[in-house]
Design a protein around this motif. Structure first.
Motif, PDB file in Angstrom:
ATOM      1  N   ILE A  13      66.882   4.873  30.144  1.00 51.44           N
ATOM      2  CA  ILE A  13      67.159   5.196  31.544  1.00 51.44           C
ATOM      3  C   ILE A  13      66.002   4.751  32.422  1.00 51.44           C
ATOM      4  O   ILE A  13      66.201   4.172  33.495  1.00 51.44           O
ATOM      5  CB  ILE A  13      67.423   6.707  31.709  1.00 51.44           C
ATOM      6  CG1 ILE A  13      68.665   7.131  30.926  1.00 51.44           C
ATOM      7  CG2 ILE A  13      67.582   7.063  33.183  1.00 51.44           C
ATOM      8  CD1 ILE A  13      68.927   8.628  30.959  1.00 51.44           C
ATOM      9  N   VAL A  14      64.767   5.005  31.972  1.00 54.92           N
ATOM     10  CA  VAL A  14      63.578   4.631  32.738  1.00 54.92           C
ATOM     11  C   VAL A  14      63.537   3.121  32.924  1.00 54.92           C
ATOM     12  O   VAL A  14      63.217   2.618  34.023  1.00 54.92           O
ATOM     13  CB  VAL A  14      62.306   5.127  32.029  1.00 54.92           C
ATOM     14  CG1 VAL A  14      61.050   4.559  32.714  1.00 54.92           C
ATOM     15  CG2 VAL A  14      62.252   6.646  32.021  1.00 54.92           C
ATOM     16  N   GLU A  15      63.857   2.374  31.878  1.00 56.26           N
ATOM     17  CA  GLU A  15      63.853   0.917  31.971  1.00 56.26           C
ATOM     18  C   GLU A  15      64.834   0.434  33.028  1.00 56.26           C
ATOM     19  O   GLU A  15      64.521  -0.453  33.830  1.00 56.26           O
ATOM     20  CB  GLU A  15      64.224   0.311  30.621  1.00 56.26           C
ATOM     21  CG  GLU A  15      64.281  -1.216  30.613  1.00 56.26           C
ATOM     22  CD  GLU A  15      64.956  -1.763  29.377  1.00 56.26           C
ATOM     23  OE1 GLU A  15      64.309  -2.530  28.657  1.00 56.26           O
ATOM     24  OE2 GLU A  15      66.145  -1.416  29.141  1.00 56.26           O
ATOM     25  N   ALA A  16      66.043   1.014  33.044  1.00 63.57           N
ATOM     26  CA  ALA A  16      67.040   0.623  34.036  1.00 63.57           C
ATOM     27  C   ALA A  16      66.571   0.969  35.450  1.00 63.57           C
ATOM     28  O   ALA A  16      66.747   0.198  36.392  1.00 63.57           O
ATOM     29  CB  ALA A  16      68.377   1.300  33.729  1.00 63.57           C
ATOM     30  N   GLU A  17      65.953   2.143  35.599  1.00 58.60           N
ATOM     31  CA  GLU A  17      65.462   2.561  36.925  1.00 58.60           C
ATOM     32  C   GLU A  17      64.370   1.618  37.429  1.00 58.60           C
ATOM     33  O   GLU A  17      64.354   1.230  38.600  1.00 58.60           O
ATOM     34  CB  GLU A  17      64.946   4.000  36.847  1.00 58.60           C
ATOM     35  CG  GLU A  17      66.037   5.031  36.625  1.00 58.60           C
ATOM     36  CD  GLU A  17      65.480   6.418  36.378  1.00 58.60           C
ATOM     37  OE1 GLU A  17      66.224   7.395  36.550  1.00 58.60           O
ATOM     38  OE2 GLU A  17      64.289   6.523  35.995  1.00 58.60           O
ATOM     39  N   LYS A  18      63.472   1.248  36.535  1.00 62.12           N
ATOM     40  CA  LYS A  18      62.388   0.341  36.938  1.00 62.12           C
ATOM     41  C   LYS A  18      62.912  -1.048  37.264  1.00 62.12           C
ATOM     42  O   LYS A  18      62.294  -1.790  38.035  1.00 62.12           O
ATOM     43  CB  LYS A  18      61.346   0.256  35.827  1.00 62.12           C
ATOM     44  CG  LYS A  18      60.523   1.521  35.648  1.00 62.12           C
ATOM     45  CD  LYS A  18      59.484   1.359  34.556  1.00 62.12           C
ATOM     46  CE  LYS A  18      58.624   2.607  34.415  1.00 62.12           C
ATOM     47  NZ  LYS A  18      57.597   2.451  33.337  1.00 62.12           N
ATOM     48  N   GLY A  19      64.062  -1.406  36.668  1.00 58.35           N
ATOM     49  CA  GLY A  19      64.649  -2.710  36.933  1.00 58.35           C
ATOM     50  C   GLY A  19      65.476  -2.749  38.197  1.00 58.35           C
ATOM     51  O   GLY A  19      66.080  -3.777  38.508  1.00 58.35           O
ATOM     52  N   GLY A  20      65.567  -1.626  38.891  1.00 55.83           N
ATOM     53  CA  GLY A  20      66.294  -1.596  40.148  1.00 55.83           C
ATOM     54  C   GLY A  20      67.692  -1.025  40.061  1.00 55.83           C
ATOM     55  O   GLY A  20      68.470  -1.141  41.022  1.00 55.83           O
TER      56      GLY A  20
END
Length: 231
Positions: A2-9
């Protein structure tokens, strides 16, 4: 993930990493839109309460999106009131299983459950589990008798009988039914029951013995003839 997706926009519609608690092993139900291409929420299996939404212009693009993904999905869930749309997706998108207008129910139902290709091999549940983990070995018995050589048409040269012997043999094999293995105990039991019924109906109790004896004598002669011919 989830964090990865959030950081990717990615756009978090509900839930998100801020509402998750790794210490207590809690993942908040999360819905994500506009996830970046190549992110793990789009490429890996998600065994958790995370739903990713991808927008498409039409059904053709939706089908193309599914088929462009690496591997074969374990299941496809198709939500539509149009049977033609559902059939189109089923025809063009391979998957281990599929449901229209629901999720997961095929796992609990008496249906074969399994993947396809990268999502798994074979099926589980009931008889399908047995078939997956066993091997059905084919066996055929051909009596050593000229009658089963089909007039020599199965052997070369295949130009016999006007050049049609080979074709005739192939056609014959397709047309002939399977000959069951005879169970002699079952045959004798059946003959005895028929004899008893025949004697009771035709002659009453007194004629049962006579009728049964006659049938046994006739059947014995037939079986002896068949056995002699198959030797």
């Amino acid at each position: 993930m989830i964090v990865e997706a959030e950081k990717g926009g990615a756009q978090v519609l509900c839930g998100g990493s801020a509402k998750c608690d790794p210490t207590n092993k809690y993942i908040a139900p999360t819905v994500i839109a506009k996830a970046p291409k190549g992110s793990r929420v789009l490429t890996e299996e998600i065994f958790g309460p995370i739903l990713v939404i991808r927008e498409v212009d039409d059904m053709s693009q939706a089908i193309q999106t599914v088929n462009d993904m690496e591997g074969t999905p374990l299941a496809i869930y198709i939500f539509t009131s149009n049977k033609a749309v559902c059939d189109k997706v089923l025809d063009r998108c391979p998957s281990g299983g599929a449901i229209r207008n629901d999720v997961l129910l095929h796992f609990a139902a008496n249906l074969p459950f399994g993947g396809l290709g990268t999502s798994g091999y074979g099926n589980a549940h009931s008889d399908w589990s047995w078939r997956t983990f066993t091997h059905e070995r084919a066996f055929m018995f051909k009596p050593c008798h000229p009658a089963f050589e089909f007039g020599d048409i199965r052997y070369a040269p295949y130009a016999k009988y006007g050049g049609n012997s080979g074709k005739a043999f192939i056609a014959l094999i397709k047309l002939l039914p399977n000959i069951p293995v005879l169970n002699t105990r079952l045959i004798w039991t059946s003959i005895g029951m028929v004899g008893v019924g025949y004697g009771m109906a035709a002659f009453g109790p007194a004629g049962v013995r006579t009728g049964l004896a006659d049938l046994i004598d006739s059947a014995s002669g037939v079986l002896r003839s068949v056995a002699a011919g198959l030797r």
